[in-house]
Design an enzyme around this catalytic site. Structure first.
Site, PDB file in Angstrom:
ATOM      1  N   HIS A   1      -0.443  -1.884  12.510  1.00 30.94           N
ATOM      2  CA  HIS A   1       0.917  -1.903  13.055  1.00 30.94           C
ATOM      3  C   HIS A   1       1.173  -0.636  13.862  1.00 30.94           C
ATOM      4  CE1 HIS A   1       1.193   0.390   9.287  1.00 30.94           C
ATOM      5  NE2 HIS A   1       2.245   0.995   9.816  1.00 30.94           N
TER       6      HIS A   1
ATOM      7  N   ASP B   1      -3.499   6.742   6.415  1.00 33.31           N
ATOM      8  CA  ASP B   1      -3.491   5.585   7.310  1.00 33.31           C
ATOM      9  C   ASP B   1      -4.679   5.672   8.265  1.00 33.31           C
ATOM     10  OD1 ASP B   1      -0.864   3.981   6.975  1.00 33.31           O
ATOM     11  OD2 ASP B   1      -0.169   6.051   6.995  1.00 33.31           O
TER      12      ASP B   1
ATOM     13  N   ASP C   1       9.504   7.792  10.553  1.00 35.60           N
ATOM     14  CA  ASP C   1       8.406   7.953  11.514  1.00 35.60           C
ATOM     15  C   ASP C   1       8.639   9.202  12.355  1.00 35.60           C
ATOM     16  OD1 ASP C   1       7.402   5.636  10.526  1.00 35.60           O
ATOM     17  OD2 ASP C   1       7.889   4.390  12.258  1.00 35.60           O
TER      18      ASP C   1
ATOM     19  N   GLU D   1       4.701   3.263  -4.760  1.00 34.69           N
ATOM     20  CA  GLU D   1       4.985   4.476  -4.000  1.00 34.69           C
ATOM     21  C   GLU D   1       6.482   4.571  -3.794  1.00 34.69           C
ATOM     22  OE1 GLU D   1       4.462   3.126   0.621  1.00 34.69           O
ATOM     23  OE2 GLU D   1       2.625   3.425  -0.521  1.00 34.69           O
TER      24      GLU D   1
ATOM     25  N   ARG E   1       5.686  12.178   0.948  1.00 36.08           N
ATOM     26  CA  ARG E   1       4.331  12.440   1.386  1.00 36.08           C
ATOM     27  C   ARG E   1       4.093  13.924   1.417  1.00 36.08           C
ATOM     28  NH1 ARG E   1       2.763   9.395   5.466  1.00 36.08           N
ATOM     29  NH2 ARG E   1       4.506   7.920   5.485  1.00 36.08           N
TER      30      ARG E   1
ATOM     31  N   GLU F   1       3.478  -3.649   5.684  1.00 37.13           N
ATOM     32  CA  GLU F   1       4.006  -4.442   4.574  1.00 37.13           C
ATOM     33  C   GLU F   1       3.927  -5.936   4.873  1.00 37.13           C
ATOM     34  OE1 GLU F   1       7.351  -1.034   3.416  1.00 37.13           O
ATOM     35  OE2 GLU F   1       7.903  -2.806   4.575  1.00 37.13           O
TER      36      GLU F   1
ATOM     37  N   HIS G   1      16.444  -4.762  -1.145  1.00 40.48           N
ATOM     38  CA  HIS G   1      17.352  -4.866  -2.288  1.00 40.48           C
ATOM     39  C   HIS G   1      18.813  -5.076  -1.910  1.00 40.48           C
ATOM     40  CE1 HIS G   1      18.538  -0.785  -1.274  1.00 40.48           C
ATOM     41  NE2 HIS G   1      17.264  -0.430  -1.292  1.00 40.48           N
TER      42      HIS G   1
END
Length: 695
Positions: free
Chosen positions: A346, A306, A354, A635, A671, A439, A552
């Site tokens: 963002h 990022d 996070d 991802e 990650r 996103e 979803h």
């Protein structure tokens, strides 16, 4: 006496058959109890002073079997089953029959199923199979009709009938269904909806989701005799010879798909969120270098990182500090790895996963204190400073610049700073952040405002700039009173059926609802169109991409409420991702879609009431992209370290038996972490990389 025993034996066998039948008459229970008492009395009498016989071997064998049934495990005195246990068994059977009767009555009344009065579970399965287009013969043989084509060659799901171990195969849904995961759609959910075509690949032979179940063997009773019982998938408890026997199915050793010779898909690893600190310095470069060398040894193709707007342009507009990224990119160049970079416009912090806090630039926060309408706002007036509202894309409220101009200046600075990396091909892709978490969606589910899964979220269109756009659109339509957001759409943690807007037949499908949702999703598509048009100029010659999240939950309802609040106008009678795919095609952008590792079984275990269908959503989005010819990257949305999850990703990345050979452009693993570096998890990851590479 012998004749009486023979009659009693017949009565007992008939009652055992009745337990497999679907009836709730009280007389059956009474007959069972009376028959059982007489049998016990006769056998006990034979055990004490002998039992009369007509010297028939057949009758002697029946007598011996009944004596064995009432013999204690230690071989002691014969006795009948305790009366309390009989009562409990009778109550359980009566309860089961009552539930079955209600199910059958509901199917007859509401589903128009032609079921006989004494129908059993086989009749129900056969009726459901015929409704799905299958042919079911009287002997139970089941196969797809000619209109469905031949049976898929891959693994298939199966259901076990109650009276035998015969397996009824279940085929992948026909191509006329879009967004419906195999094995989960029902006539009740979709009977009033117009479906859309979607390619659903054959199930993978190693898929351990709920759609692939092992065959359960019959229970072996005393004397090695197989006993048929009413088995349930995943194990069952049966009463055989008055004893409770728990049947646990064996764990199947499923074959794995061979990926040798399949298309090469590069694998990247996302770096930690805090790899660059707020001073734009590389954190612990020596340790990071060791980890990158380990990744290189596993033939990982590159890394993703990022590039935070809140770090690079933190204090003063148009003053950019790229020092930490320069050192990182030099390290990557020396290791001959590739780079995927994210233009992160963002805030980081406050969302799931996070572990650091990186706010928007300080000068933007100062503007927000005097003009909070630059942020997304919900119906209650709560501001969300996670990213800028799309209402200011063309408003000069950021010290003389519009939001789109701010984004463009930032991207041009990055391109100028690292032009050599672009020229050498080290930077293989640039992902452009378009909303919360980078996103393309509205921040409809903010944890900081109390949202919890599986809440439907709230519309985020109540800042003055978006309301002005809504008013202008309503007036142009000739209905100025439509210049408002829905007042019956519930709250963050509401469920669709609790609201007047999202419930079945709710306002979302009325004239006003369709107007509002069309405007709401158009704002999303227009924002992506504006930013990508400038990104294409800044990064000419390099692949650009947009990240799309997988919303979803509530996917198997008619309204798809959680998707609607996020900006995806995707109810069951409309394809909400086609317009986004067309917009991406216009700019030759790739679609980076998360959620590719999700499995239906996982969601059903924890949140069955959420009516989630991640697999159905994945294939709807993938098909929307492939139909217009745009590349797809992906991802994982959740931590991924086990073989089953990796196999699920492989199955989506390289669909089995796809006639066009479609596959992902690349995959990014989220990650880099100490857990990934552990020996056991890294061995699985290294194996995954080889299979993605087609080795």
């Amino acid at each position: 006496m012998a004749t009486d025993i023979q009659k009693l034996i017949g009565t007992s066998e008939e009652d055992d058959d009745e337990e497999m039948d679907m009836d709730v008459k009280e007389e059956d229970d009474e007959d069972e109890e009376n028959g059982g008492k007489n049998i016990a009395a006769q056998i006990m009498a034979g055990g004490g002073g002998g039992m009369a016989s007509n010297n028939s071997d057949n009758q002697f064998q029946h007598q011996q079997q009944f004596q064995e049934q009432v013999t204690t495990p230690a071989g002691g005195a014969r006795r009948s089953r305790p009366l309390e246990e009989k009562e409990r068994t009778k109550l359980r059977e009566r309860h089961r029959r009552a539930i079955t009767a209600r199910i059958l009555a509901g199917l007859r009344r509401h589903g128009n199923y032609n079921l006989r009065v004494r129908a059993d579970i086989n009749d129900v399965i056969a009726a459901l199979a015929r409704e799905a287009g299958w042919v079911v013969l009287p002997d139970g043989t089941t196969f797809p009709s000619r209109s469905q084509g031949s049976r898929p060659a891959g693994g298939t799901s199966a259901a076990v009938t109650s009276s035998s171990s015969h397996l009824v195969s279940q085929q992948t849904p026909p191509a006329s269904l879009r967004g419906v995961s195999p094995g989960y759609q029902t006539s009740v959910e979709y009977s009033t909806c117009s479906m859309k075509g979607v390619f659903m690949p054959n199930p993978s032979p190693y898929d351990l989701s709920a759609s692939t179940q092992p065959q359960i063997p019959a229970v072996v009773g005393e004397g090695g005799e197989q006993t048929e019982s009413n088995l349930h998938i995943g194990g069952s408890m049966d009463i055989i010879n008055d004893k409770q026997i728990v049947d646990i199915p064996p764990i199947p050793k499923l074959p794995e798909r061979d990926f040798a010779g399949t298309p090469f898909i590069p694998v990247y690893v996302m770096l930690p969120l805090g790899v660059i600190n707020m001073k734009c310095e590389l954190v612990d470069p020596d340790d990071l270098l060791k980890q990158l060398k380990v990744l290189k040894s596993a033939n990982v193709d590159g890394i993703m990182v990022d590039c935070w707007w809140g770090i690079v342009e933190a204090h003063t507009p148009q003053e950019y500090n790229w020092s930490g990224y320069s050192r990182l990119f030099q390290m990557v160049r020396e290791l001959k790895l590739k780079l995927q970079v994210v233009m992160s416009f963002h805030e980081c912090g406050g969302n799931v996963g996070d572990d650091v806090c990186i706010p928007l630039p300080h000068w933007v926060a100062e503007i927000g204190r005097s003009n909070p309408d630059i942020f997304f706002t919900d119906r209650e007036g709560r501001r969300n400073p996670e990213c800028l509202s799309w209402g200011i894309d063309k408003e000069r409220v950021l010290r003389g610049r519009t939001a789109v101009e701010v984004y463009f200046d930032y991207m041009r600075s990055f391109r100028a700073e690292f032009d050599e990396c672009f020229a050498d091909g080290i930077i293989s892709m640039v992902e452009v952040g378009l909303g919360p978490c980078g996103e393309l969606r509205y921040p409809s589910c903010p944890v900081k405002h109390g949202w919890r899964y599986p809440g439907i979220g709230e519309f985020q269109c109540y800042d003055q700039y978006l309301l002005k756009s809504l008013k202008k659109t309503a007036e142009a339509r000739g209905h100025p009173f439509w210049a408002r957001g829905p007042d019956n759409a519930g709250f963050y943690n509401s469920q669709p059926h609790e609201t007047g807007f999202f419930c079945d037949g709710g306002d979302y499908d009325g004239y006003y609802g369709r107007f509002f949702l069309n405007w709401y999703t158009r704002i999303l598509v227009d924002h992506g169109d504006r930013v990508l048009s400038l990104a294409k100029l800044a990064f000419e010659g390099t692949q650009i991409a947009v990240k799309l999240s997988g919303i979803h939950w509530w996917y198997k309802t008619a309204s798809h409420a959680a998707e609607l609040t996020a900006g995806f106008y995707n109810p069951c009678n409309r394809d909400g991702y086609a317009a986004i795919a067309e917009m991406l095609k216009k700019h030759k952008a790739a679609l980076n879609f998360s959620c590719s590792e999700s499995r239906m079984g996982d969601q059903q275990v924890d949140f069955a009431e959420a009516l989630a269908d991640p697999e159905g959503l994945v294939w709807q989005v993938l098909n929307a992209a492939w139909e217009v010819g745009i590349p797809i990257a992906s991802e994982n949305a959740l931590p991924c370290h086990d073989r089953v999850t990796y196999n699920k990703i492989l199955d989506n990345a390289k669909p089995l038996n796809d006639p066009d050979g479609k596959h992902f452009l690349s995959f990014t693993h989220l990650r880099l972490s100490p857990l990934l570096m552990e020996r056991q998890t890294f061995v699985e990851f290294e194996r995954f990389v080889k299979r993605m590479h087609g080795s």
